[in-house]
Design an enzyme around this catalytic site. Sequence first.
Site, PDB file in Angstrom:
ATOM      1  N   GLY A  81      36.759  40.110  38.639  1.00  0.00           N
ATOM      2  CA  GLY A  81      35.453  39.721  38.143  1.00  0.00           C
ATOM      3  C   GLY A  81      34.497  39.287  39.250  1.00  0.00           C
ATOM      4  CE  LYS A 126      39.277  36.073  41.335  1.00  0.00           C
ATOM      5  NZ  LYS A 126      39.586  35.797  39.947  1.00  0.00           N
ATOM      6  CG  ASP A 164      36.861  38.842  31.058  1.00  0.00           C
ATOM      7  OD1 ASP A 164      36.712  39.699  30.162  1.00  0.00           O
ATOM      8  OD2 ASP A 164      36.623  39.070  32.251  1.00  0.00           O
TER       9      ASP A 164
END
Length: 810
Positions: A502, A520, A617
């Site tokens: 995201g 990440k 999500d």
Amino acid sequence: MKGLFIIFFTSLFYFTVLNLSTAADTLAASQSIVSSDTLVSSSQSFELGLFSTGNSRAWYLGIWYRNFPDIVVWVANRENPLADSYGAMMLSKNGSLVLLDQMNGTIWSSSPSKEAEDPVAQLLETGNLVVVDKAVTSSESYIWQSFEFPSDTLLPGMRLRLNFKTGPNQFLTSWKNASDPSLGLYTYKIDHLVLPQLVLAQGSKKEFRSGPWNGLRFTGLPVSSNEILKPSYVYNTNELYYIYEANDNSIITRLKLTETGEMQRLVLNKGSTEWGVMYTLQNDRCDNYGECGANSICKINRTPICECLQGFVPKSQQEWEVLNRTSGCKRETLLDCQQGEGFLKFQNMKLPDLLDFSVNNSMSFKECEAECLKNCSCVAYAKSNMSSGGIGCLMWFGELIDMREFVDEVSDQDLYIRMPASELGNSTSQKDKRVVLISVISAASVLLFLGLLCRCIVLNKRAKRKVSRSSKEDIELPLFDFHTIEIGTNYFSWQNKLGEGGFGPVYKANLRKEELVAVKRLSRGSGQGLEEFRNEVTMIANLQHRNLVKLLGCCIEGEERMLIYEYMPNKSLDFFIFDQNRKKLLNWQKRFDIIMGIARGLLYLHQDSRLRIIHRDLKSSNILLDRDLIPKISDFGIARIFEHDQTEGKTKRVIGTHGYMSPEYTIDGKFSVKSDVFSFGVLLLEIVSSRKNTGFNQPDHNHNLLGHAWLLWNNNKGLELIDPCLEYSYVDNEVLRCIQVGLLCVQKLPTDRPAMSSAVFMLCNEGATLPEPKEPGFFTERSSIDNKTLTGGARSHTGLTLTISTLEAR
Ligand SMILES: *[C@@H]1O[C@H](CO)[C@@H](O)[C@H](O)[C@H]1NC(C)=O
Ligand SMILES: *[C@@H]1O[C@H](CO)[C@@H](O)[C@H](O)[C@H]1NC(C)=O
Ligand SMILES: *[C@@H]1O[C@H](CO)[C@@H](O)[C@H](O)[C@H]1NC(C)=O
Ligand SMILES: *[C@@H]1O[C@H](CO)[C@@H](O)[C@H](O)[C@H]1NC(C)=O
Ligand SMILES: *[C@@H]1O[C@H](CO)[C@@H](O)[C@H](O)[C@H]1NC(C)=O
Ligand SMILES: *[C@@H]1O[C@H](CO)[C@@H](O)[C@H](O)[C@H]1NC(C)=O
Ligand SMILES: *[C@@H]1O[C@H](CO)[C@@H](O)[C@H](O)[C@H]1NC(C)=O
Ligand SMILES: *[C@@H]1O[C@H](CO)[C@@H](O)[C@H](O)[C@H]1NC(C)=O
């Protein structure tokens, strides 16, 4: 001293209430409450009176929470209702409570332990209706109390009790259905066959059991260090009972046996108006009694979950292959009681059911082994009493039923199972060597890894303090060195790139000697990303669950923000189910296990005792798969923490993924656990069908996947939804149950959707009766919110799905 004081205090309190107050919590001899009269406990917690449920014309005498009249915790006349709303509860002169109908017929009466001279009845703040004899001074001597006759609810202070000498035994019996309090199908009680164990049964059919009592507690139940409850067990020559209190008196809690046989722990926080299920006793499929049949171990994190014991094979290979484990496993080599037989140790086990067994509490462990070995029909043994460091001997004869291996709980017992020489001799020594080797390797890597972490912590102490200050919350997380990561990812080379999350790319990094991690990296300079970074770090650092991805640490250097996760060799779920070839690698059993894993992970997020987290999500690309294809929910960038009493949030920034977002969230920005449930439903239907909800195409109609599933379901063609590649592996009723649960989760109205606890229960209980789903939300709008509308804040996401970020929606 303290004890004395408490007794003094309570009796003072007691007599104050009893003698001085005219509050309607007491009833004197010959007085009665009639029809709509009620007794209310002194601080308004509980109320006693007549009630009826639904539109039934049957009336009952019961106790309920004053603030929640629908939650009835005790019923007097369960089997003998009043025919109308007229009824009178009277305290007779001898101390017996009687319920009379219009014709003065006795509907129900209590039988006090002894006749009273000067009785008075009182509804206590605990929800206990007691009768005392004022002629006797001790306040403790109730001559009768409702707590000794539980209905389907165990309140704090109430006992689940087994009385070895005289009755009554105290246990829970479910209601027949939500509007019928008469005795239902299920009971939850302490079962006593020399050794006690807890058993939840439907009639005489066991549905769930704990392990046997081991002198300290019931084995086979997770030993939770629970902040909410203070449980205790009392075992003496007269009785064994379980009792609990809330740790904090602002917590209102109850344990309920539902009509469908689910044992639920419910909690209400002060000021809140919603009850939440904190946990259910039956947590996964391995908790179903005898799930794997005889001589087989249930291992929840394996696929398939049932494994024959070493040296055993399925009794019927054919049945076993279609996942029918009822007949269980048998020995490959029969025992002949010859020289060389011995025992294999199984660790961390839920001990087999006490069917054909014997126990000797004065035998030592060595004697136990010798005794079992000597007796040719003894197939297994274990220590029976752990309260003095493990003495006593428990031996089993015949088949071993309902064993499971625990994963997280490190408390349970070792079981020694008899094996022929062939299993112990040459083959095991090899196996042992392998085990030793593996454990040496893994211990080494753990040490290595810990070393790495420690180094990071030491090296970055200064940096760490900085994080704490700047983010206000104290993040107790290992910090990784930026340079190490740079090298590990080959300077963030594209070959190491795993995908795009995201808020930035994700890389594979090789940190020294085979230590693979996923990194990440947040897109630099995005102020938005920083906030999400903090969010994710604080949130996930506090979470630990088999079905959530594990955060190993973070890295902060200048403008760089990175999160370091465990590496998932099998990428994500979408990588499998939406690929024509790879989807064949996931057979039905694997898919079902994945569905259960996701459900359990989400349940943990929603109902963990400390936090309530809305993921917001959930989608197939956020479900990562580890080496054993165990699903792990990831990407907490936009998740929200709710206070315990908060049930719904609202945002102007609707972020999520089209196709997975619920109507109320997309349109009004409202999110709640139920919007996650919606996404879970979509995911479930995608897993069953191997098709995406977005961009779904079906020649004969204009609906998306939800609409398609809904149409098939209503035409009794639910099975047509399943991916044809699963043809040989699926089990009809399991698939149908999944589809039904999926449809229940995607219903239009959030209130219609089940909570995750119910969803989990419905998924893993074949016996559960499921409601009929109503119309799903967003099932015909395939082209209405199409990619065009999304361009505003949309960003491409791994090229598979779109993440919407509609600023100021509405
Ligand atoms: C107490 O009195 C009630 C009626 O007032 C009677 O039905 C019951 O049998 C009596 N119980 C005892 C123990 O005497
Ligand atoms: C029921 O008993 C009460 C008092 O004992 C009496 O006044 C009343 O008439 C009785 N009712 C009937 C229908 O017998
Ligand atoms: C509950 O059970 C009663 C009979 O035991 C039945 O009449 C009623 O319809 C049931 N209600 C529901 C909601 O199933
Ligand atoms: C277990 O051992 C303890 C201590 O030796 C003893 O007090 C207790 O009664 C034993 N329990 C059973 C069930 O034998
Ligand atoms: C499983 O096998 C047993 C026989 O071992 C049979 O009675 C039962 O019906 C089978 N169950 C299913 C669901 O096929
Ligand atoms: C229990 O074990 C002890 C020690 O081996 C033995 O003396 C005793 O007879 C056994 N009791 C029973 C009931 O078998
Ligand atoms: C083995 O144990 C069972 C159960 O305790 C007993 O009935 C049987 O007599 C024993 N057999 C021998 C040979 O000791
Ligand atoms: C090893 O086990 C096999 C049976 O599994 C047996 O035939 C063989 O004799 C054993 N060898 C030794 C050295 O015990």
